[in-house]
Design an enzyme around this catalytic site. Structure first.
Site, PDB file in Angstrom:
ATOM      1  N   LYS A  56      -4.758   0.282 -19.572  1.00 37.60           N
ATOM      2  CA  LYS A  56      -6.375  -0.011 -18.752  1.00 37.60           C
ATOM      3  C   LYS A  56      -6.253   0.413 -18.121  1.00 37.60           C
ATOM      4  CE  LYS A  56     -10.440  -2.982 -19.427  1.00 37.60           C
ATOM      5  NZ  LYS A  56     -10.570  -4.287 -19.321  1.00 37.60           N
ATOM      6  N   HIS A 284      11.670  -3.417  -8.124  1.00 42.38           N
ATOM      7  CA  HIS A 284      11.632  -2.362  -6.942  1.00 42.38           C
ATOM      8  C   HIS A 284      12.060  -2.419  -5.983  1.00 42.38           C
ATOM      9  CE1 HIS A 284       8.555  -2.876 -10.388  1.00 42.38           C
ATOM     10  NE2 HIS A 284       8.081  -4.262  -9.555  1.00 42.38           N
ATOM     11  N   LYS A 377       4.348 -14.153  -3.717  1.00 43.64           N
ATOM     12  CA  LYS A 377       3.268 -14.132  -4.486  1.00 43.64           C
ATOM     13  C   LYS A 377       1.756 -15.516  -3.642  1.00 43.64           C
ATOM     14  CE  LYS A 377       3.785 -11.984  -8.468  1.00 43.64           C
ATOM     15  NZ  LYS A 377       2.861 -10.914  -8.569  1.00 43.64           N
ATOM     16  N   ARG A 382      -1.338  -8.391   1.052  1.00 45.64           N
ATOM     17  CA  ARG A 382      -0.300  -8.047   1.182  1.00 45.64           C
ATOM     18  C   ARG A 382      -0.341  -6.297   1.166  1.00 45.64           C
ATOM     19  NH1 ARG A 382      -4.009  -4.566  -4.584  1.00 45.64           N
ATOM     20  NH2 ARG A 382      -1.267  -4.149  -5.855  1.00 45.64           N
TER      21      ARG A 382
HETATM   22  C1  BG6 Z   1       5.237  -5.939 -10.759  1.00 45.52           C
HETATM   23  C2  BG6 Z   1       5.254  -7.470 -10.841  1.00 45.52           C
HETATM   24  O1  BG6 Z   1       6.551  -5.389 -11.455  1.00 45.52           O
HETATM   25  O2  BG6 Z   1       4.775  -5.635  -9.925  1.00 45.52           O
HETATM   26  C3  BG6 Z   1       4.337  -7.776 -10.476  1.00 45.52           C
HETATM   27  O3  BG6 Z   1       5.181  -7.387 -12.869  1.00 45.52           O
HETATM   28  C4  BG6 Z   1       3.261  -6.989  -9.126  1.00 45.52           C
HETATM   29  O4  BG6 Z   1       4.610  -9.124 -10.713  1.00 45.52           O
HETATM   30  C5  BG6 Z   1       3.608  -5.944  -9.096  1.00 45.52           C
HETATM   31  O5  BG6 Z   1       2.302  -8.009  -8.771  1.00 45.52           O
HETATM   32  C6  BG6 Z   1       3.246  -5.359  -7.896  1.00 45.52           C
HETATM   33  O6  BG6 Z   1       2.949  -3.698  -7.880  1.00 45.52           O
HETATM   34  P1  BG6 Z   1       1.822  -3.181  -6.599  1.00 45.52           P
HETATM   35  O7  BG6 Z   1       2.634  -2.044  -7.613  1.00 45.52           O
HETATM   36  O8  BG6 Z   1       0.853  -3.201  -6.907  1.00 45.52           O
HETATM   37  O9  BG6 Z   1       2.455  -3.556  -5.739  1.00 45.52           O
END
Ligand code: BG6
Length: 809
Positions: A56, A284, A377, A382
């Site tokens: 979604k 990541h 978190k 952010r």
């Molecule tokens: C995901 C994680 O892979 O990446 C999440 O499972 C995280 O916990 C997210 O919030 C963050 O991605 P982005 O693209 O918002 O930085």
């Protein structure tokens, strides 16, 4: 035709031939288009989990963007949204999602509506549950192809489903839904790909039984982020400028950061099992790390070359230890878990929601450069970025006010791949103006317009050459396009995945019971999560305020004693809390070394392996700048019969915690020859005798200046074990022995040789040693039962160093 404007029709009236030419041209274009379609064929995309959150939020939009990018370029498409939901509900859901799809800002609304309409027509929902459902889907695709006279180009199956469903779906696709001959299959997989190395391997083996490696596209959506995807091209296009800079001589540190303001509320059942390291660092941030650290392939667009260089970078990563990490948990997390998972009030979670990790890359390029990886978190902002901070060796003679950004060498020099959000609000590549003017592809990256007042990493934006994407694209849209074009370098191969788990699993295991530091979250966390490194250790910069509540019979507190001096087995005993004890022992060793060098010109130190000496080695490596390393010979008290590069090897411990930080001349380092003629500790190779000869040749009277020993819970010392006579007496200075624990084969200095030393220090630490400490305090000279009781230098001095836990319990 509607889009031909009236005045252009008027022009056509004035030029009757033009209209004809235009019609012919359009027909030709149409034919070319049909031919191209014929040429490149039809692609079916099956989105599994089409009604889920990820679909979604991102995947439908990504598919729509793919359609927008590819429409009219030679392929035809159909999109099948699939899930377990009933057809009616699923279709309703999809209809709603499709209505909300957006077009790029620069597309005129009418064109957008037209293309969205086409996309909606091509997208359908279907329930996929059983193998028969997959067979039916395959038949429908074939029927559609036949009906329209299309050739099949390939099928994409996008798995946006939980991993437990992978195997069944994979089996059904493999057995009943593969495309016909000549067409490709691409299966796209979403993390988690396992929980540790073993489970990742099992999952990979299972998937490997259904799909070829080239058919699998494991997504790490960070590889689709524009700033991340730019790292290698940037390094490539700026090779000339970076060649001399991208190394340990110039880089001070690298920071790879991903901070989030959201917390784990709503997904604690997932989060409890994974935690921040598995959720984002293992994937990541590790991917980003390898892109920065790897040697640059000659051809950065070759997937194979990129993969091989990445794997090489993984091999250079130094193993992580408990001390390489700091962990935190935001305060509300525990309550969220209890609420969402109906746990009792007594339940306390140890899952970290914040982690800082210190990584070292042990190769010539990066040795000694700290790489900080951090994610959390409920943070104050952010933001995501990779920041490469360069050393600064310049002194600027003029007053600071006269420093000019592109000329002054005294301003900070940094390169930042700004992944997104934060103060800047968009992806960017920043290069300090006093470094060099970078080259970026002008069709996709443009210079950022000035933003007066905006500061990034301590400097105004105007101090950087700053570039942002011409068209900002969501990571999933980028990846959809790469899947369609078969660009595998943006995905995680099985080898890459397993290499990452090999790196992270030991740390995860060692942290399993670690209590994370609690933080309030948001700005309120203040400096609670700041961390710093010392040598190879990372730790929070501030002590947590802890209240020690002394209970009845409570353990002694640090303030109760300083360093205690007493006697143990009639020799001097020094006892203290671990930190002070290690500091004292390190001071004593340095003093002994300085005296020996002053008198004899050299210092012969024999060191034991194992975990107790590690903090001592670290202390010596990081706090003892006056140590006469250049005149010190390092010997091993004992060694495990494994290759020297093996992590179990005592020499490896010495290398990791001491040698790589200090300057001992190579010819003064004396590893035990356990690995000769490509075999380990074979009697015939006479390794023990060789070591003995080396000692007798270099150490006067074979009498070491200092031997550092430990004491095992069974009373063993060096690699001299109870009930095994080798080395307890006799004339052989160095012996092969057997240990009750693995690896069984050992090489060790014998008791008689140890007892020739001028000084022997025995270091005993930890509660586990309490019982043996008590026992050995009472026994006499019984080396066969307790080899440690045989340590008594004939003319030298013996000193016991015990921490309070070992000594007092
Ligand atoms: C995901 C994680 O892979 O990446 C999440 O499972 C995280 O916990 C997210 O919030 C963050 O991605 P982005 O693209 O918002 O930085």
């Amino acid at each position: 035709m509607e889009h031909i404007k009236p005045h252009s029709l008027g022009q056509n009236r004035r030029c009757p031939g033009c209209w004809k030419m235009l019609t012919v041209a359009m027909c030709m274009a149409l034919v070319a288009c049909l031919q191209a379609q014929e040429l490149q064929g039809h692609v079916s995309v099956i989105l599994l989990g089409a009604t889920g959150d990820l679909a979604k939020k991102y995947l439908w939009q990504g598919l729509f963007q793919l359609y927008l990018d590819e429409v009219g370029k030679g392929c035809s498409f159909s999109f099948h949204g699939a899930a377990l939901t009933s057809t009616k509900q699923g279709q309703e859901f999809i209809t709603k999602v499709l209505e909300s799809l957006s077009c790029p800002e620069d597309m005129v609304p009418r064109r957008c509506a037209e293309l969205r309409g086409q996309f909606q027509q091509l997208s359908q929902y279907r329930r996929l549950r059983t193998n028969e459902d997959y067979m039916a889907l395959s038949k429908d695709i074939e029927a559609q192809l036949e009906h329209k006279g299309l050739r099949e180009a390939g099928r994409v199956f996008y798995f946006s489903v939980p991993p437990f469903a992978y195997a069944d779906i994979a089996r059904s696709i493999n057995s009943s839904c593969r495309p016909g001959p000549g067409a490709w299959l691409r299966v796209v997989l979403e993390k988690p790909f396992g929980h540790d190395h073993l489970s990742a391997q099992q999952l990979a083996t299972e998937l490997g039984s259904f799909f070829q490696e080239e058919e699998m596209y494991r997504v790490d959506h960070y590889l689709g982020k524009q700033a991340v995807a730019q790292i290698l091209p940037f390094r490539d296009q700026n090779r000339k400028a970076l060649d001399g800079l991208w190394n340990r001589h110039h880089v001070e540190r690298v920071e790879i950061i991903m901070k989030e303001t959201v917390d784990a509320g709503g997904r604690t059942s997932f989060y409890e099992e994974y935690g921040v390291i598995r959720d984002v660092l293992q994937n990541h941030l590790t991917e980003v790390l390898t892109l920065v650290a790897m040697e640059l392939p000659y051809n950065v667009s070759s997937s194979e070359a990129v993969l091989q260089h990445k794997l090489q970078a993984f091999r250079a990563l130094r193993g992580l230890q408990k001390g390489s990490a700091v962990l935190g948990q935001y305060q509300a997390y525990g309550e969220q878990v209890r609420r969402e998972q109906q746990k009792p009030d007594s339940f306390h979670s140890l899952t970290p929601t914040f982690a800082g990790i210190l990584v070292h890359v042990d190769n010539l390029r990066w040795e000694g450069v700290p790489f900080f990886l951090m994610s959390g978190k409920a943070m104050d902002e952010r933001v995501g970025y990779v920041r490469i901070l360069f050393r600064n060796q310049a002194y600027c003679a003029q007053n600071e006010k006269r420093w000019v950004a592109d000329q002054s060498q005294c301003l900070p020099r940094q390169i930042v791949f700004y992944i997104g959000h934060g103060e800047l609000g968009s992806p960017a590549v920043l290069v300090s103006r006093n470094l060099f003017r970078p080259s970026l592809p002008s069709e996709s990256w443009k210079e950022v317009e000035g933003r007066p007042g905006l500061h990034l990493f301590g400097r105004p934006l105007s101090d950087y050459y700053a570039y942002s994407p011409v068209r900002e694209q969501d990571a999933y849209s980028v990846l959809m396009s790469h899947i369609f074009h078969g660009r595998k370098d943006s995905f995680i191969t099985t080898e890459n995945l397993l290499a990452s788990w090999v790196f992270w699993t030991p740390l995860l295991d060692s942290l399993a019971h670690e209590v994370p530091r609690l933080y309030p979250g948001g700005a309120e966390s203040g400096h609670l999560l700041d961390f710093e490194f010392r040598g190879t250790q990372l730790r929070f910069s501030r002590q947590q305020l802890e209240q020690l509540v002394p209970g009845p019979g409570s353990a002694p507190k640090p303030s109760d004693f300083q360093v205690l001096r007493a006697k143990y087995r009639e020799s001097p005993l020094i006892s203290a809390w671990p930190e002070e004890l290690i500091a004292k022992l390190a001071d004593d060793i340095e003093a002994t070394a300085v005296r020996a060098v002053r008198r004899f010109g050299e210092f012969h130190l024999a060191l034991s392996g194992g975990s107790s000496p590690v903090p001592l080695l670290q202390q010596l490596a990081t706090r003892h700048y006056g140590f006469p390393w250049a005149h010190t010979h390092l010997w091993l008290v004992d060694e495990r019969c494994v290759p020297l590069r093996d992590p179990e090897s005592n020499f490896q411990g010495l290398q990791a915690h001491l040698l790589q930080h200090v300057r001992v001349p190579h010819y003064n380092v004396h590893p035990m020859p356990v690995h000769l003629h490509q075999r380990l500790c074979a009697e015939e190779d006479r390794g023990a005798q060789m070591y003995a000869s080396e000692i007798s040749a270099l150490v006067t009277n074979s009498s070491f200046d200092l031997v550092l020993l430990g004491m095992g819970t069974d009373g063993h010392t060096a690699s001299l074990f109870p009930q095994s006579p080798a080395g307890l007496e006799g004339t052989q200075p160095v012996v092969l022995t057997r240990s009750p624990s693995k690896p069984h084969q050992r090489m060790s200095l014998s008791l008689p040789l140890i007892n020739r030393a001028r000084k022997v220090a025995v270091l005993v630490m930890g509660r586990l040693k309490r019982e043996i400490t008590m026992l050995v305090s009472r026994v006499g000279h019984e080396p066969k039962k307790w080899p440690i009781s045989g340590v008594l230098p004939s003319s030298g001095q013996l000193v016991w160093y015990m921490d309070y836990e070992a000594f007092l319990g």
